[in-house]
Motif scaffolding. Structure first.
Motif, PDB file in Angstrom:
ATOM      1  N   GLN A 401       0.740  -1.126   0.012  1.00  0.00           N
ATOM      2  CA  GLN A 401       0.008   0.001   0.014  1.00  0.00           C
ATOM      3  C   GLN A 401       1.015   1.319  -0.113  1.00  0.00           C
ATOM      4  N   ILE A 402       1.964   1.096   0.332  1.00  0.00           N
ATOM      5  CA  ILE A 402       2.735   2.572   0.449  1.00  0.00           C
ATOM      6  C   ILE A 402       4.433   2.325  -0.136  1.00  0.00           C
ATOM      7  N   ASN A 403       4.392   1.311  -1.085  1.00  0.00           N
ATOM      8  CA  ASN A 403       5.742   1.113  -1.769  1.00  0.00           C
ATOM      9  C   ASN A 403       5.932   2.257  -2.919  1.00  0.00           C
ATOM     10  N   TYR A 404       4.803   2.635  -3.498  1.00  0.00           N
ATOM     11  CA  TYR A 404       4.759   3.485  -4.887  1.00  0.00           C
ATOM     12  C   TYR A 404       4.245   4.942  -3.989  1.00  0.00           C
ATOM     13  N   LEU A 405       5.108   5.810  -4.020  1.00  0.00           N
ATOM     14  CA  LEU A 405       4.695   6.961  -3.345  1.00  0.00           C
ATOM     15  C   LEU A 405       4.545   8.321  -4.362  1.00  0.00           C
ATOM     16  N   ALA A 406       3.927   9.238  -3.923  1.00  0.00           N
ATOM     17  CA  ALA A 406       3.693  10.665  -4.906  1.00  0.00           C
ATOM     18  C   ALA A 406       3.204  11.586  -3.993  1.00  0.00           C
ATOM     19  N   ASP A 407       3.396  12.787  -4.579  1.00  0.00           N
ATOM     20  CA  ASP A 407       3.020  14.085  -3.741  1.00  0.00           C
ATOM     21  C   ASP A 407       1.456  14.110  -3.295  1.00  0.00           C
ATOM     22  N   VAL A 408       1.106  14.964  -2.378  1.00  0.00           N
ATOM     23  CA  VAL A 408      -0.274  14.973  -1.678  1.00  0.00           C
ATOM     24  C   VAL A 408      -1.207  15.250  -2.661  1.00  0.00           C
ATOM     25  N   HIS A 409      -0.798  15.998  -3.930  1.00  0.00           N
ATOM     26  CA  HIS A 409      -1.823  16.601  -4.877  1.00  0.00           C
ATOM     27  C   HIS A 409      -1.880  15.489  -5.881  1.00  0.00           C
ATOM     28  N   PHE A 410      -1.476  14.185  -5.975  1.00  0.00           N
ATOM     29  CA  PHE A 410      -1.404  13.198  -7.088  1.00  0.00           C
ATOM     30  C   PHE A 410      -2.808  12.733  -7.020  1.00  0.00           C
ATOM     31  N   SER A 411      -3.366  12.436  -8.169  1.00  0.00           N
ATOM     32  CA  SER A 411      -4.389  11.580  -8.447  1.00  0.00           C
ATOM     33  C   SER A 411      -4.502  10.798  -9.855  1.00  0.00           C
ATOM     34  N   LEU A 412      -5.286   9.831  -9.875  1.00  0.00           N
ATOM     35  CA  LEU A 412      -5.281   8.724 -10.927  1.00  0.00           C
ATOM     36  C   LEU A 412      -6.089   9.470 -12.290  1.00  0.00           C
ATOM     37  N   ASN A 413      -5.659   9.291 -13.560  1.00  0.00           N
ATOM     38  CA  ASN A 413      -6.183   9.688 -14.641  1.00  0.00           C
ATOM     39  C   ASN A 413      -7.005   8.508 -15.197  1.00  0.00           C
ATOM     40  N   PRO A 414      -8.197   8.295 -15.053  1.00  0.00           N
ATOM     41  CA  PRO A 414      -9.116   7.269 -15.384  1.00  0.00           C
ATOM     42  C   PRO A 414      -8.520   6.834 -16.991  1.00  0.00           C
ATOM     43  N   GLY A 415      -8.335   7.871 -17.708  1.00  0.00           N
ATOM     44  CA  GLY A 415      -8.026   7.670 -19.262  1.00  0.00           C
ATOM     45  C   GLY A 415      -6.621   7.125 -19.572  1.00  0.00           C
ATOM     46  N   PRO A 484      -5.049   0.046 -10.623  1.00  0.00           N
ATOM     47  CA  PRO A 484      -4.344   0.619  -9.462  1.00  0.00           C
ATOM     48  C   PRO A 484      -5.430   1.286  -8.644  1.00  0.00           C
ATOM     49  N   PHE A 485      -5.005   1.700  -7.130  1.00  0.00           N
ATOM     50  CA  PHE A 485      -5.814   2.596  -6.434  1.00  0.00           C
ATOM     51  C   PHE A 485      -5.068   3.403  -5.947  1.00  0.00           C
ATOM     52  N   ALA A 486      -5.369   4.767  -5.657  1.00  0.00           N
ATOM     53  CA  ALA A 486      -4.564   5.659  -5.154  1.00  0.00           C
ATOM     54  C   ALA A 486      -5.233   5.859  -3.577  1.00  0.00           C
ATOM     55  N   TYR A 487      -4.316   6.257  -2.720  1.00  0.00           N
ATOM     56  CA  TYR A 487      -4.694   6.382  -1.359  1.00  0.00           C
ATOM     57  C   TYR A 487      -4.055   7.727  -0.887  1.00  0.00           C
ATOM     58  N   GLY A 488      -4.939   8.755   0.047  1.00  0.00           N
ATOM     59  CA  GLY A 488      -4.282   9.880   0.384  1.00  0.00           C
ATOM     60  C   GLY A 488      -4.132   9.667   2.004  1.00  0.00           C
ATOM     61  N   TRP A 489      -2.941   9.998   2.237  1.00  0.00           N
ATOM     62  CA  TRP A 489      -2.413   9.654   3.658  1.00  0.00           C
ATOM     63  C   TRP A 489      -1.918  10.977   4.476  1.00  0.00           C
ATOM     64  N   LYS A 490      -2.517  11.202   5.705  1.00  0.00           N
ATOM     65  CA  LYS A 490      -2.397  12.234   6.699  1.00  0.00           C
ATOM     66  C   LYS A 490      -1.732  11.676   7.851  1.00  0.00           C
ATOM     67  N   TRP A 491      -0.656  12.694   8.383  1.00  0.00           N
ATOM     68  CA  TRP A 491       0.017  12.511   9.705  1.00  0.00           C
ATOM     69  C   TRP A 491      -0.976  12.963  10.788  1.00  0.00           C
ATOM     70  N   ARG A 492      -1.709  12.118  11.669  1.00  0.00           N
ATOM     71  CA  ARG A 492      -2.416  12.705  12.678  1.00  0.00           C
ATOM     72  C   ARG A 492      -2.178  12.182  14.010  1.00  0.00           C
ATOM     73  N   THR A 493      -2.667  13.052  15.242  1.00  0.00           N
ATOM     74  CA  THR A 493      -2.477  12.659  16.494  1.00  0.00           C
ATOM     75  C   THR A 493      -3.889  12.123  16.851  1.00  0.00           C
ATOM     76  N   LEU A 494      -4.025  11.212  18.001  1.00  0.00           N
ATOM     77  CA  LEU A 494      -5.134  10.779  18.356  1.00  0.00           C
ATOM     78  C   LEU A 494      -6.224  11.805  18.626  1.00  0.00           C
TER      79      LEU A 494
END
Length: 668
Positions: A401-415, A484-494
């Motif tokens: 799930q986090i082997n292929y990384l991109a910047d926070v603004h990345f999104s998939l192009n369906p085409g 493929p699926f794209a996932y957005g990740w954020k660092w958060r405290t409890l």
């Protein structure tokens, strides 16, 4: 049973377990068994021993023969798909959800909480109205109104009395009053469900019995608006015509989720469907429909299909369980085991923070808000899981799930979806340590398969990694099916995570309230339209009768009479269609307002379901004991021990909060 046809609008279910596919080859008729002695010989010749029948709580052969003579039961020889012969007794029982028109719209029905015998003995009943059917009354759809009328107006509810009435030494059983007229009238009945339960008879040891259970909504007029009792009398004595009291019944008004909770009490696991149970998606769909689960929306509107569920089962990622008791309500449950990971970093700048997945994007470009931990369904091909298997599974999930990384603004192009060549795999992300920190379960309706209740066994692990970005980022998963699926990740405290979940819960509550108001408005509009159309239909029917009378001898000539008849037919179809829409709106409104399934299940049943984990019974306790020993050892030998102890304490406090994560964001 093995054949499929409609029974009052419900598909006839198959026989469960090894009896699936069996068919009758012989019946015990009164011509063959004219006496109980002949019946005993008939049973012995087919491998059923009657030795001991009539001893203790068991019944005699004579009792069974009287059942056959009175058409209360059938006795057949069945041949299974493997060629084995089996004698089976069959009984048919109506279960009535008795209600008024108003209470039906509110989802409130009468429940028989206790019964009292004429001699004063009292027993807990906790059941719906129950009526034995004669074999001549099958198929039930041809006799439904007559059976419901007999059950309500003549038997269990035939004599109404005050709720305070009980038999006592100073209050003897009342005599039968032949002049009494039951105030209840059955005005409508709606077929709900048809199930078959098979088990060895307790009354006739060694004899398998198939209980055919028909559940029907029975709408009546004349019902009291408060709880009440009724008297049920035996049939008249031979010759004398005198009827003795059989039972005092206590009836309470309860909503359906509460009734379900009582009916589930004592349920057992009846059947489990695992890998190899179904030959095709079509076979799975038929089995689901036979247990009253509609798959009409599956494979549309973003929901998964029967083929997807079958693939899950064949990959050992889920299984189906059928729970119930012979006089209760069946419950079909999908069981899934989910690994969820609290991913932390070894970077001091990210201390007390963990990764929270905030969104997910599929190959077709659709984006879902999720707000969940990293998670993955576990395969149960080899159980039980031990600590090393959990550790390997956690490492595999992180790598996928986090082997292929991109910047926070990345999104998939369906085409033009990306490939692994377009992305840079990040070998610098390494798993430093893994630790199991919690196990719990949750029951909800699956967001992927609407209508299918799912028990999620959730195993939470803390995973410490190096090489992770210190800011929010996006990853691409190429290994998940359909990717493929794209996932957005954020660092958060409890605290930040809890605030997110609280805001999301409030938003969902606002959406739910808005939906309920829209459903109420829609239901009222549809009801008004039905009433208007019914008035128009009545006028049209009178016009049709007048037109038919005036046409006289012109029967074969097309004209106004035929036009009016077509109008009547069209209006009748429109009224029926609107009634169906109104009923759907009513049921949907009840679903929105009702309790969750977990709240409707008895604690004992929920505990039995939850006990079926992929670990040994003592696994979690052993892991926790090991971790406590290691923590204490580190605190005694290292100045960093206090930091480790604080981290462990924080995790323990956090684990139960995982159940606050909305189900649709935690599982799929």
């Amino acid at each position: 049973m093995a054949r499929r046809r409609s029974e009052g609008g419900a598909t006839i279910p198959t026989l469960p377990g090894e009896l699936n596919g069996a068919h009758p080859i012989e019946s015990a008729t009164l011509q063959e068994v004219p006496t109980e002695q002949h019946l005993a010989q008939w049973l012995e010749a087919r491998g059923v021993s009657t030795n001991g029948w009539g001893d203790g709580v068991t019944k005699s052969v004579g009792k069974l023969w009287k059942e056959l003579k009175g058409s209360e039961a059938g006795l057949d020889v069945w041949r299974t798909a493997e060629g084995k012969s089996m004698v089976m007794r069959s009984t048919h029982v109506l279960r009535g959800k008795v209600c008024s028109q108003l209470s039906y719209e509110r989802g409130v029905f009468l429940f028989n909480t206790w019964q009292q015998f004429a001699d004063g003995r009292k027993r807990t009943r906790n059941g719906l109205l129950s009526e034995k059917l004669n074999t001549e009354e099958i198929p039930l759809e041809d006799h439904l109104h007559e059976v419901c009328k007999r059950a309500v107006e003549e038997e269990e509810m035939g004599f109404l009395i005050d709720t305070a009435f009980v038999i006592s030494p100073t209050n003897p059983p009342p005599d039968f009053d032949p002049e009494y007229k039951c105030p209840l009238k059955v005005i409508d009945e709606k077929f709900v469900d048809y199930t078959i339960e098979v088990e060895e008879s307790k009354s006739f040891p060694g004899l398998q019995t198939a209980y055919h259970l028909y559940t029907v909504d029975i709408i009546c007029s004349g019902l009291p608006g408060v709880d009440f009792n009724t008297l049920e009398y035996n049939d008249p004595d031979d010759g004398a015509g005198k009827r003795k009291l059989k039972y005092v019944h206590a009836w309470n008004w309860l909503n359906w989720p509460t009734i379900q909770r009582y009916l589930f009490e004592g349920s057992q696991l009846k059947e489990t469907k695992k890998k190899g149970a179904f030959t095709s998606p079509e076979a799975l769909e038929i089995w689901l429909m036979q247990h009253s689960l509609s798959t009409e929306r599956w494979g549309t509107e973003g929901f998964k299909s029967c083929a997807a569920l079958l693939k899950e089962i064949e990959n050992d990622e889920s299984q189906l369980e059928l729970w119930g008791r012979h006089d209760g309500v069946q419950l079909l449950m999908r069981v899934v085991h989910v690994l969820q990971l609290k991913v932390i970093s070894d970077d001091p700048r990210l201390q007390n923070k963990f990764l929270l997945q905030t969104w997910s994007q599929s190959r077709d470009g659709r984006v879902r808000d999720v707000s969940r931990l990293m998670s993955k369904k576990l395969t149960c091909a080899q159980v039980p899981f031990d600590e090393s298997r959990f550790n390997r599974a956690a490492e595999t999930v992180v790598q996928s799930q986090i082997n292929y990384l991109a910047d926070v603004h990345f999104s998939l192009n369906p085409g033009r979806p990306p490939t692994t060549e377009d992305m840079n795999g990040d070998p610098e992300v390494d798993v430093l340590s893994t630790k199991l920190v919690g196990m719990h379960h949750d029951i909800e309706e699956s967001p992927s398969f609407p209508g299918l209740h799912t028990m999620y066994h959730l195993y939470t692990m803390e995973v410490e990694c190096s090489g992770l970005p210190h800011s929010d980022f996006t990853s691409v998963d190429f290994e998940r099916n359909g990717g493929p699926f794209a996932y957005g990740w954020k660092w958060r405290t409890l605290p930040e995570s809890l605030d997110i979940l609280h805001s999301r819960a409030q938003a969902l509550e606002r959406q739910d309230n808005k939906r309920r108001r829209a459903l109420q408005s829609q239901s009222l509009m549809v009801t008004d339209n039905v009433e208007h159309l019914e008035r128009i239909l009545g006028i049209a029917q009178r016009m049709a009768e007048e037109s038919s009378t005036s046409s006289g001898s012109s029967a074969g000539v097309l004209g106004p009479s035929q036009d009016v008849s077509e109008l009547v037919h069209g209006l009748a179809e429109a009224v029926a269609s609107l009634r169906s829409v109104a009923e759907s709106s009513r049921l949907e409104e009840q679903t929105c307002a009702g309790a969750s399934l977990a709240e409707s299940l008895p604690p004992a049943m929920l505990s039995k379901m939850a006990s079926d984990t992929i670990t040994t019974d003592s696994f979690f306790e052993e892991v926790m004991a090991k971790q406590r020993t290691e923590t204490v050892g580190r605190s005694c030998t290292s100045s960093g021990g206090s930091r480790s102890m604080r981290a462990t304490t924080s995790i323990r406090a956090w684990v139960p909060e995982a159940s606050d994560i909305p189900e649709e964001t935690l599982k799929h």
